[in-house]
Design a protein around this motif. Structure first.
Motif, PDB file in Angstrom:
ATOM      1  N   THR A 172       0.832  -1.207   0.000  1.00 33.07           N
ATOM      2  CA  THR A 172       0.000   0.000   0.000  1.00 33.07           C
ATOM      3  C   THR A 172       0.864   1.254   0.000  1.00 33.07           C
ATOM      4  N   LEU A 173       1.870   1.274   0.907  1.00 34.55           N
ATOM      5  CA  LEU A 173       2.751   2.435   0.993  1.00 34.55           C
ATOM      6  C   LEU A 173       3.454   2.688  -0.334  1.00 34.55           C
ATOM      7  N   THR A 174       3.936   1.609  -0.963  1.00 35.03           N
ATOM      8  CA  THR A 174       4.654   1.746  -2.225  1.00 35.03           C
ATOM      9  C   THR A 174       3.743   2.368  -3.285  1.00 35.03           C
ATOM     10  N   MET A 175       2.510   1.863  -3.331  1.00 34.10           N
ATOM     11  CA  MET A 175       1.599   2.377  -4.346  1.00 34.10           C
ATOM     12  C   MET A 175       1.318   3.868  -4.111  1.00 34.10           C
ATOM     13  N   VAL A 176       1.009   4.202  -2.856  1.00 34.31           N
ATOM     14  CA  VAL A 176       0.719   5.598  -2.533  1.00 34.31           C
ATOM     15  C   VAL A 176       1.942   6.470  -2.827  1.00 34.31           C
ATOM     16  N   LEU A 215       2.310   6.997  -6.525  1.00 37.88           N
ATOM     17  CA  LEU A 215       1.293   7.920  -7.028  1.00 37.88           C
ATOM     18  C   LEU A 215       1.679   9.360  -6.717  1.00 37.88           C
ATOM     19  N   LEU A 216       2.132   9.585  -5.479  1.00 40.80           N
ATOM     20  CA  LEU A 216       2.553  10.932  -5.082  1.00 40.80           C
ATOM     21  C   LEU A 216       3.727  11.387  -5.944  1.00 40.80           C
ATOM     22  N   LEU A 217       4.693  10.480  -6.114  1.00 37.14           N
ATOM     23  CA  LEU A 217       5.880  10.813  -6.898  1.00 37.14           C
ATOM     24  C   LEU A 217       5.498  11.237  -8.313  1.00 37.14           C
ATOM     25  N   VAL A 218       4.595  10.448  -8.908  1.00 37.00           N
ATOM     26  CA  VAL A 218       4.261  10.688 -10.308  1.00 37.00           C
ATOM     27  C   VAL A 218       3.417  11.952 -10.476  1.00 37.00           C
ATOM     28  N   HIS A 219       2.522  12.205  -9.520  1.00 38.83           N
ATOM     29  CA  HIS A 219       1.580  13.304  -9.706  1.00 38.83           C
ATOM     30  C   HIS A 219       1.957  14.587  -8.989  1.00 38.83           C
ATOM     31  N   LYS A 220       2.833  14.512  -7.996  1.00 43.69           N
ATOM     32  CA  LYS A 220       3.072  15.703  -7.190  1.00 43.69           C
ATOM     33  C   LYS A 220       4.500  16.259  -7.303  1.00 43.69           C
ATOM     34  N   THR A 221       5.385  15.533  -7.962  1.00 43.94           N
ATOM     35  CA  THR A 221       6.768  16.026  -7.988  1.00 43.94           C
ATOM     36  C   THR A 221       7.157  16.438  -9.406  1.00 43.94           C
ATOM     37  N   ARG A 222       8.270  17.182  -9.450  1.00 44.35           N
ATOM     38  CA  ARG A 222       8.845  17.621 -10.716  1.00 44.35           C
ATOM     39  C   ARG A 222       9.274  16.429 -11.560  1.00 44.35           C
ATOM     40  N   LEU A 223       9.923  15.470 -10.858  1.00 45.35           N
ATOM     41  CA  LEU A 223      10.375  14.249 -11.541  1.00 45.35           C
ATOM     42  C   LEU A 223       9.168  13.524 -12.144  1.00 45.35           C
ATOM     43  N   GLY A 242      -5.094  -3.009 -15.552  1.00 53.68           N
ATOM     44  CA  GLY A 242      -4.837  -1.961 -16.545  1.00 53.68           C
ATOM     45  C   GLY A 242      -3.365  -1.621 -16.484  1.00 53.68           C
ATOM     46  N   ILE A 243      -2.574  -2.150 -17.415  1.00 48.93           N
ATOM     47  CA  ILE A 243      -1.124  -1.988 -17.293  1.00 48.93           C
ATOM     48  C   ILE A 243      -0.719  -0.531 -17.505  1.00 48.93           C
ATOM     49  N   GLY A 244       0.224  -0.085 -16.717  1.00 48.10           N
ATOM     50  CA  GLY A 244       0.646   1.305 -16.770  1.00 48.10           C
ATOM     51  C   GLY A 244      -0.060   2.128 -15.718  1.00 48.10           C
ATOM     52  N   ASN A 245      -1.075   1.545 -15.100  1.00 50.20           N
ATOM     53  CA  ASN A 245      -1.878   2.245 -14.117  1.00 50.20           C
ATOM     54  C   ASN A 245      -1.500   1.756 -12.716  1.00 50.20           C
ATOM     55  N   LEU A 246      -0.960   2.677 -11.878  1.00 47.46           N
ATOM     56  CA  LEU A 246      -0.423   2.249 -10.577  1.00 47.46           C
ATOM     57  C   LEU A 246      -1.512   1.669  -9.672  1.00 47.46           C
ATOM     58  N   GLY A 247      -2.659   2.361  -9.618  1.00 47.68           N
ATOM     59  CA  GLY A 247      -3.767   1.832  -8.823  1.00 47.68           C
ATOM     60  C   GLY A 247      -4.225   0.497  -9.379  1.00 47.68           C
TER      61      GLY A 247
END
Lengths: 393, 307
Positions: free
Chosen positions: B156-160, B163-171, B241-246
């Motif tokens: 769960t932590l990894t997924m969250v 998700l944060l990394l992909v949607h909330k950071t510059r990287l 759904g491949i490519g989709n973290l959730g």
């Protein structure tokens, strides 16, 4: 679609075997002198990680030959001297066939070997082609004697004989009433599990579940939970240690009280390593008697130690007895010709170090004993020996 | 009832294991559109590297969880290096090649990694020492071990976290840009090679974590462990759904549940015609159904969600 090809191959093999027999007979008949040297081949891994076991077999055969020579074996008026020709098959199936050819070319009368089923099976074709009897001291794969060759024998119980023995053990000794069976869907595991199931069923035991896994799986939570719901007092597993180890652990985690019972694939130090604390109380069988419980055991162990300075590992008594099977058959045949002694080997009936030795029509040991071991204090300990006819020792 | 609850717990835990591995697959696919079949082998390398470190430390008197953490910390850089080299040597030269070429290469890499592992660790099955307490907790009659709880939490932590990394950071924004259109992303000043490298390394570190947790749970590690695990995790990723973290998480848990409930109840439902040996058939049957009605998986693979 493969079947006709296989049949054809057997037919061709049989023809070759017959031709080979004829040739051997001619050559043997010409040799004559006052003392006849009879060569017995020994093929086992003498180098590599299994070399201690291979060496053990070789030493057993050497001791056998020495004892026979000392007893002064006379056949057809001539004094016989046994000579052991030991070859290293490196536990390698390819090397095994090379070694087998070498022994055939050296005109051995019989072969004690090989150690591994994987080596015994491919090599058996070469011995069969040449009409030379082969007695394996240790190969337990049922296939070895099921290829239709007249030349294959073994002085150890095969895997198919273990299932019924374990079944009787479960009924008589463990008083199992409700049994769950799991197999790993391999030829070995399924064969063992089905043979076990048939035996306990015949004795009126209730089979509460028969579940299947594979020889690659490590997650058994689902099938074990299913089994837990049916409250068995024994869980039987047909398969090897890589599954039964984690399985044993998961049984404990799920709170299954039933004991785990399995065959020789599970009776390994690795099982205890993989199962950890959960291994305690698990039971598994291996073919053969514990070496100190063999009828001729104590005397043999002492003699062996005195001669070679090391203790018997495992299969030396079988190697020793195999040489005696050859000598015994020669006596009855009145000849050292493989063609003549082959039918006599099939009629073998005498008491060896390992106990009574007689073969069934396929060349398997009749009433080969099986010893059930139990994990106690993190180690396998011999618990009880059962023979296929049901009488316990 | 207890049995059903236990089967659900079994399924969720197994699903979390799949999800942990599937997240690595999905990361790479989301950016590159490449199915990195060697990911299962990265998981295996992680498990075996950690085992080497753990075996050195067992008996040193350190508490089990600390040894486990050191094991993971030892495996992470090794897997990171494997991930980097794999991308650099095997995949980057094929970035613009037809899609089949990198796929075959991935299978090749997976075989190479397996046999490198044979050279280093041999073919035997290694026992993983017990590092976490084994006494199970009681959950309304069902049992769950501390290791299994940890796996659930980590997945769960990894997924969250991802998700944060992909949607909330510059990287993450750079990753999404690369996923959407590498050419345009480059024009906008995104160093796409670097982003792809980072994605591979991140996925591989996740693989190390997954490998160690799987091995601790089943207390076994060997050179072939990555194959089946990778296949199942890939299935889970496609299911969600491949490519989709959730989706990886949902697909993993769903696959785990199908397998557990399937092998637990097929026998009874079919009156013994099908047994627990049909567990994989059942799982893949559900996969086919999902793909017929929702070809891009349960949660779909929306481009904006990719990464």
């Amino acid at each position: 679609m493969r079947f006709p090809v296989v049949v054809l191959r057997f037919a061709v093999l049989a023809a070759f075997a017959l031709a080979g027999c004829g040739k051997q007979a001619g050559e043997q008949a010409t040799s004559s002198s006052d003392e006849v040297v009879v060569k017995i081949g020994v093929a086992s891994p003498l180098t590599g990680p299994q070399s201690h076991i291979g060496q053990d077999i070789k030493n057993g055969a050497l001791l056998g030959a020495e004892d026979i020579n000392a007893s002064g074996l006379v056949i057809a008026g001539k004094k016989i001297k046994f000579e052991i020709l030991a070859e290293d098959d490196e536990a390698n199936p390819t090397k095994a066939t090379t070694v087998a050819q070498k022994l055939v070319d050296a005109k051995v009368v019989g072969v004690v070997g090989h150690f591994n089923s994987g080596a015994s099976i491919p090599a058996s074709k070469i011995y069969a082609d040449a009409g030379i009897p082969q007695i394996s001291p240790s190969s337990t794969n049922p296939k070895y004697t099921q290829q239709g060759y007249k030349t294959t024998f073994r002085v150890v119980a095969n895997d198919d004989q273990q299932g019924p023995v374990l079944g009787r053990f479960a009924v008589a000794k463990l008083a199992a009433k409700n049994v769950a069976v799991i197999d790993d869907s391999t030829a070995y595991g399924q064969g063992l599990a089905n043979a076990f199931e048939a035996t306990v069923k015949a004795a009126g035991v209730n089979i509460v579940a028969h579940e299947h896994t594979t020889d690659k799986d490590t997650d058994f939570a689902a099938i074990l939970t299913n089994i837990k719901g049916r409250n068995p007092d024994l869980v039987f597993f047909g398969g090897i240690d890589t599954q039964s180890g984690p399985m044993s652990k998961q049984m404990k985690a799920l709170g299954i009280q039933a004991k785990l019972l399995g065959g020789d694939g599970m009776q390994t130090p690795n099982f205890i390593k993989l199962a950890g604390d959960a291994a305690e109380g698990a039971m598994a069988s291996i073919p053969g008697l514990p070496k100190d419980k063999m009828p001729g055991g104590k005397a043999f162990l002492d003699k062996f130690k005195a001669k070679f300075g090391v203790d018997v590992e495992l299969f030396a008594p079988m190697g020793y007895d195999a040489v005696f099977v050859f000598a015994d058959a020669m006596k009855r045949a009145g000849s050292t010709d493989p063609v003549k002694i082959l039918p006599e080997i099939a009629k073998t009936n005498f008491n060896g170090v390992i106990g009574p030795i007689a073969f069934d029509e396929k060349g398997d040991l009749k009433s080969g004993p099986v010893t059930v071991h139990v994990v106690k204090g993190g180690k396998w300990e011999a618990l009880e020996t059962v023979t296929p006819d049901g009488d316990k020792k | 009832m207890e049995i059903l609850l236990q089967q659900i717990v079994n399924g969720v835990v197994l699903g979390a294991v799949y999800a942990l591995v599937a997240l690595g697959y999905t990361m790479v696919y989301g950016i590159l559109g490449l199915i990195n079949f060697a990911h299962g082998e990265v998981v295996m390398v992680g498990a075996l590297t950690a085992l080497t470190a753990i075996n050195l430390l067992v008996g040193s008197g350190l508490p089990g969880p600390v040894i486990l953490l050191i094991g993971i910390l030892a495996a992470a850089p090794v897997c990171l290096a494997v991930g980097y080299l794999m991308e650099r040597i095997a995949y980057r030269p094929l970035r613009n090649a037809p899609r089949l070429a990198p796929l075959i290469t991935a299978i090749g890499v997976s075989i190479i990694l397996q046999y490198l592992a044979v050279l280093i660790w041999g073919r035997s099955y290694h026992a993983y020492p017990e590092l976490l307490p084994t006494a199970p907790f009681d959950l309304f009659g069902a049992r769950i071990t501390p290791t299994q709880i940890l796996i659930l939490v980590l997945a769960t932590l990894t997924m969250v976290g991802l998700l944060l990394l992909v949607h909330k950071t510059r990287l993450g924004r750079a990753m999404r840009a690369t996923a959407e259109n590498p050419g345009i992303a480059r024009l906008m000043g995104v160093d796409t090679d670097r982003i792809v490298s980072i994605t591979f390394m991140l996925g591989s570190v996740l693989g190390a974590l997954a490998g160690v947790m799987v091995s601790v749970n089943y207390s076994i590690a060997h050179y072939q462990m990555g194959f089946i695990l990778g296949l199942k995790a890939f299935t889970a990723a496609v299911l969600g759904g491949i490519g989709n973290l959730g989706g990886a998480m949902v697909g993993g848990i769903l696959l785990g549940l199908i397998e557990a409930l399937g092998s637990g109840y097929i026998g009874d439902l079919t009156g013994g015609v099908f047994g627990s040996n049909y567990r994989d058939v059942f799982a893949f049957f559900v996969l086919i159904l999902v793909l017929i009605f929702r070809p891009s998986g349960l949660l779909g693979e929306k481009l904006a969600d990719r990464a």
